[in-house]
Design a protein around this motif. Structure first.
Motif, mmCIF file in Angstrom:
data_model
loop_
_atom_site.group_PDB
_atom_site.id
_atom_site.type_symbol
_atom_site.label_atom_id
_atom_site.label_comp_id
_atom_site.label_asym_id
_atom_site.label_seq_id
_atom_site.Cartn_x
_atom_site.Cartn_y
_atom_site.Cartn_z
ATOM 1 N N ASP A 169 0.640 11.521 4.199
ATOM 2 C CA ASP A 169 0.221 11.297 5.581
ATOM 3 C C ASP A 169 0.527 9.847 5.976
ATOM 4 O O ASP A 169 0.038 8.914 5.334
ATOM 5 C CB ASP A 169 -1.274 11.596 5.724
ATOM 6 C CG ASP A 169 -1.760 11.466 7.154
ATOM 7 O OD1 ASP A 169 -1.936 10.318 7.605
ATOM 8 O OD2 ASP A 169 -1.960 12.505 7.803
ATOM 9 N N GLU A 170 1.306 9.669 7.003
ATOM 10 C CA GLU A 170 1.746 8.324 7.385
ATOM 11 C C GLU A 170 0.577 7.413 7.739
ATOM 12 O O GLU A 170 0.581 6.222 7.401
ATOM 13 C CB GLU A 170 2.727 8.409 8.567
ATOM 14 C CG GLU A 170 4.079 9.014 8.192
ATOM 15 C CD GLU A 170 5.062 9.004 9.357
ATOM 16 O OE1 GLU A 170 4.729 8.383 10.400
ATOM 17 O OE2 GLU A 170 6.136 9.602 9.226
ATOM 18 N N ALA A 171 -0.427 7.961 8.413
ATOM 19 C CA ALA A 171 -1.582 7.154 8.807
ATOM 20 C C ALA A 171 -2.367 6.692 7.580
ATOM 21 O O ALA A 171 -2.851 5.556 7.529
ATOM 22 C CB ALA A 171 -2.490 7.960 9.740
ATOM 23 N N GLU A 172 -2.495 7.571 6.591
ATOM 24 C CA GLU A 172 -3.217 7.213 5.361
ATOM 25 C C GLU A 172 -2.450 6.173 4.550
ATOM 26 O O GLU A 172 -3.047 5.238 3.997
ATOM 27 C CB GLU A 172 -3.489 8.476 4.538
ATOM 28 C CG GLU A 172 -4.468 9.431 5.205
ATOM 29 C CD GLU A 172 -4.800 10.634 4.344
ATOM 30 O OE1 GLU A 172 -4.182 10.788 3.254
ATOM 31 O OE2 GLU A 172 -5.671 11.431 4.754
ATOM 32 N N ILE A 173 -1.149 6.329 4.480
ATOM 33 C CA ILE A 173 -0.327 5.344 3.762
ATOM 34 C C ILE A 173 -0.412 3.988 4.451
ATOM 35 O O ILE A 173 -0.533 2.942 3.801
ATOM 36 C CB ILE A 173 1.137 5.827 3.677
ATOM 37 C CG1 ILE A 173 1.225 7.080 2.799
ATOM 38 C CG2 ILE A 173 2.035 4.723 3.124
ATOM 39 C CD1 ILE A 173 2.584 7.749 2.821
ATOM 40 N N GLU A 174 -0.388 3.997 5.776
ATOM 41 C CA GLU A 174 -0.472 2.750 6.529
ATOM 42 C C GLU A 174 -1.846 2.099 6.345
ATOM 43 O O GLU A 174 -1.944 0.862 6.213
ATOM 44 C CB GLU A 174 -0.217 3.011 8.013
ATOM 45 C CG GLU A 174 -0.035 1.761 8.848
ATOM 46 C CD GLU A 174 1.188 0.941 8.465
ATOM 47 O OE1 GLU A 174 1.204 -0.278 8.751
ATOM 48 O OE2 GLU A 174 2.140 1.508 7.884
ATOM 49 N N ALA A 175 -2.896 2.912 6.298
ATOM 50 C CA ALA A 175 -4.246 2.372 6.090
ATOM 51 C C ALA A 175 -4.360 1.731 4.707
ATOM 52 O O ALA A 175 -4.974 0.666 4.544
ATOM 53 C CB ALA A 175 -5.282 3.480 6.258
ATOM 54 N N ALA A 176 -3.759 2.391 3.693
ATOM 55 C CA ALA A 176 -3.761 1.818 2.344
ATOM 56 C C ALA A 176 -2.983 0.512 2.312
ATOM 57 O O ALA A 176 -3.395 -0.465 1.662
ATOM 58 C CB ALA A 176 -3.163 2.823 1.361
ATOM 59 N N PHE A 177 -1.880 0.465 3.027
ATOM 60 C CA PHE A 177 -1.059 -0.746 3.135
ATOM 61 C C PHE A 177 -1.863 -1.890 3.753
ATOM 62 O O PHE A 177 -1.863 -3.020 3.245
ATOM 63 C CB PHE A 177 0.181 -0.420 3.982
ATOM 64 C CG PHE A 177 1.077 -1.584 4.292
ATOM 65 C CD1 PHE A 177 1.484 -2.479 3.306
ATOM 66 C CD2 PHE A 177 1.529 -1.783 5.592
ATOM 67 C CE1 PHE A 177 2.321 -3.546 3.605
ATOM 68 C CE2 PHE A 177 2.370 -2.835 5.897
ATOM 69 C CZ PHE A 177 2.763 -3.718 4.902
ATOM 70 N N GLU A 178 -2.590 -1.591 4.818
ATOM 71 C CA GLU A 178 -3.399 -2.613 5.484
ATOM 72 C C GLU A 178 -4.516 -3.109 4.570
ATOM 73 O O GLU A 178 -4.834 -4.315 4.560
ATOM 74 C CB GLU A 178 -3.986 -2.054 6.784
ATOM 75 C CG GLU A 178 -2.953 -1.804 7.878
ATOM 76 C CD GLU A 178 -2.204 -3.065 8.275
ATOM 77 O OE1 GLU A 178 -2.852 -4.148 8.335
ATOM 78 O OE2 GLU A 178 -0.988 -2.994 8.519
ATOM 79 N N LEU A 179 -5.116 -2.203 3.793
ATOM 80 C CA LEU A 179 -6.169 -2.622 2.873
ATOM 81 C C LEU A 179 -5.615 -3.535 1.787
ATOM 82 O O LEU A 179 -6.236 -4.548 1.431
ATOM 83 C CB LEU A 179 -6.843 -1.403 2.238
ATOM 84 C CG LEU A 179 -7.916 -1.711 1.176
ATOM 85 C CD1 LEU A 179 -8.992 -2.641 1.721
ATOM 86 C CD2 LEU A 179 -8.526 -0.420 0.644
ATOM 87 N N LEU A 180 -4.450 -3.210 1.271
ATOM 88 C CA LEU A 180 -3.838 -4.057 0.239
ATOM 89 C C LEU A 180 -3.508 -5.442 0.799
ATOM 90 O O LEU A 180 -3.680 -6.458 0.113
ATOM 91 C CB LEU A 180 -2.577 -3.388 -0.318
ATOM 92 C CG LEU A 180 -2.817 -2.166 -1.213
ATOM 93 C CD1 LEU A 180 -1.496 -1.470 -1.540
ATOM 94 C CD2 LEU A 180 -3.529 -2.571 -2.497
ATOM 95 N N LYS A 181 -3.071 -5.491 2.043
ATOM 96 C CA LYS A 181 -2.811 -6.796 2.670
ATOM 97 C C LYS A 181 -4.112 -7.584 2.831
ATOM 98 O O LYS A 181 -4.146 -8.804 2.622
ATOM 99 C CB LYS A 181 -2.137 -6.600 4.031
ATOM 100 C CG LYS A 181 -0.702 -6.112 3.944
ATOM 101 C CD LYS A 181 0.050 -6.313 5.249
ATOM 102 C CE LYS A 181 -0.531 -5.492 6.369
ATOM 103 N NZ LYS A 181 0.238 -5.653 7.638
ATOM 104 N N GLN A 182 -5.173 -6.864 3.166
ATOM 105 C CA GLN A 182 -6.472 -7.525 3.326
ATOM 106 C C GLN A 182 -6.978 -8.074 1.996
ATOM 107 O O GLN A 182 -7.488 -9.194 1.926
ATOM 108 C CB GLN A 182 -7.479 -6.522 3.895
ATOM 109 C CG GLN A 182 -8.836 -7.130 4.220
ATOM 110 C CD GLN A 182 -9.803 -6.107 4.798
ATOM 111 O OE1 GLN A 182 -9.398 -5.033 5.235
ATOM 112 N NE2 GLN A 182 -11.078 -6.449 4.808
#
Length: 347
Positions: free
Chosen positions: A185-198
Motif C-alpha cells: 500500500d503506497e500510503a502505508e509505505i510512505e507513512a513508514a518512510f516518514e516515521l523513519l525520517k522522524q
C-alpha cells in the motif's frame, strides 16, 4: 634393465594411484562467519573430498553471482530469497530420502510458507529481529510501553544503532504503525518512510554493519536493532545487555540450505546437507556462530543447564506472536524501500 623396469612399473603405479585419488570438489556459498570451520575439515575427511567454501554478506550479492552463471553446489539464502530462486527456476528439488538426519529438526520449522513441504530447502539457522539494550541505562518500561517507537524517544538520542538494512528498517516502522511487513500500500509505505525520517531527526541513530557486535559488547550505545543471533552472542559476552522484541511484531527469518540447478555434485551436496543436520555438527555450529539451531538436540543442549546459551533470551525466538511475519519476495517493493531508505540515511 631389471632396475629400470621395476622403476618404470613403480612410476606407473604411482601415477595411476594419483589419477585414481583425484578428489571430488564441493562448492559451498554461505554467509561469512556462519560455520565452525572444523566441521568443513570433518566433512572432507569423512567423504575424502575437497570443499571450496566461499562467503557473501548479502542475499543480493549471492543472487548476483548466481545470476552471472557462477555455479555452486550449496547455497544458504534467507527465506524470501529462497522464494525468489524457486520462482525463477534456479533450484532443483531435494531428494529427502537422502537426508537421514531430517528428523533431528523441529517439525514446526519445516513446511514453511516460502517452501511448502521443503521441496527445495532445509533449515540451517533461524531467528527474529529485536532490540538489544543495556539493562543499566535503558528503562525496560520504555521498551514495554513504547515498543519500536522507543527508537523515536528523545531520551535515547545519540544512543542508538540500527543495523543497516532497508527491509529490516522498514519492518521496524511498519510494525510500529501496525502495518504488515509485506504491505504494498503506497500510503502505508510512505507513512513508514516518514516515521523513519522522524526517527533519524529525533534520535540520530548510527546505521551500522557487522561491527555492531563488538560495539555493543563494549557498550558503545545503549540500544541496537539487530538479529537475534547477533544478540545471543553479544549477551553471552556482556551480562549488562539483554534483548527485547516488541509485541507489535517483527520479522521471523530462516536461512536454508539449497541445491542450485547447475550444481555439479548433487549427491555430495545432499551429503553436506545431511551432515549439517547431524546433532554433533549442528551443536558445534550453533556454539560457534551463536545463531539459533533448528536441530532439537543442539538447541536443548545449549539452552539446558550449563549450556552456552542457558537463560539467553535472544537465543530462543518466540513462535507464538501472530504479529510476527516472514518477508515475502517482492522485487518491486524491495526497489521502492531501498530507494527510500537511501534517502532516509542521506538526510
Amino acid at each position: 634393465m631389471k632396475k629400470i623396469l621395476i622403476s618404470t612399473i613403480l612410476a606407473l603405479l604411482v601415477l595411476s594411484g594419483c589419477a585414481g585419488e583425484e578428489k571430488k570438489v564441493l562448492k559451498v556459498f554461505n554467509w561469512g562467519a556462519y560455520i565452525d570451520e572444523t566441521v568443513i575439515t570433518e566433512f572432507e575427511d569423512l567423504y575424502d573430498v575437497r570443499v571450496i567454501y566461499d562467503n557473501y554478506d548479502s542475499n543480493e550479492l549471492m543472487y548476483t553471482k548466481i545470476q552471472s552463471g557462477e555455479y555452486y553446489d550449496i547455497l544458504v539464502p534467507t527465506d524470501h530469497m529462497v522464494e525468489r530462486l524457486i520462482a525463477e527456476d534456479y533450484l532443483q528439488p531435494l531428494d529427502l530420502s537422502k537426508l537421514s538426519n531430517l528428523g533431528n529438526l523441529y517439525p514446526d520449522l519445516l513446511n514453511r510458507s516460502f517452501d511448502p513441504n521443503n521441496t527445495y530447502s532445509i533449515p540451517y539457522f533461524w531467528g527474529n529481529i529485536g532490540i538489544i539494550y543495556n539493562k543499566n541505562t535503558v528503562d525496560v518500561a520504555d521498551l514495554e510501553n513504547e515498543g519500536w517507537m522507543v527508537l523515536n524517544n528523545p531520551k535515547y538520542a545519540d544512543r542508538i544503532y540500527i543495523y543497516d538494512s532497508a527491509r529490516d528498517a522498514f519492518m521496524v516502522a511498519q510494525k510500529a504503525l501496525g502495518y504488515s511487513v509485506n504491505s504494498t500500500d503506497e500510503a502505508e509505505i510512505e507513512a513508514a518512510f516518514e516515521l523513519l525520517k522522524q526517527i533519524n531527526e529525533t534520535t540520530r541513530p548510527i546505521y551500522i554493519d557487522e561491527t555492531i557486535i563488538d560495539n555493543m559488547i563494549t557498550e558503545q550505545k545503549d540500544l541496537a536493532v539487530d538479529f537475534s543471533g547477533d544478540a545471543a552472542y553479544i549477551i553471552s559476552q556482556n551480562e549488562n545487555l539483554s534483548f527485547f522484541v516488541p509485541e507489535e511484531g517483527t520479522n521471523i527469518w530462516m536461512d536454508s540450505m539449497i541445491i542450485p540447478k547447475n550444481a555439479k555434485e548433487v549427491d555430495l551436496a545432499h551429503k553436506w546437507i545431511d551432515f549439517m543436520l547431524d546433532n554433533e555438527v549442528a551443536l558445534k555450529n550453533t556454539i560457534y556462530v551463536g545463531y539459533t539451531s533448528p536441530n532439537i538436540s543442539a538447541f536443548e543442549t545449549v539452552t539446558g543447564p550449563g549450556g552456552d546459551y542457558e537463560g539467553n533470551i535472544a537465543y530462543q525466538p518466540r513462535m507464538d506472536n501472530p504479529n510476527d511475519e516472514v518477508y515475502k519476495y517482492d522485487d518491486a517493493l524491495k526497489e521502492v524501500i531501498t530507494d527510500k531508505w537511501t534517502r532516509v540515511k542521506a538526510q
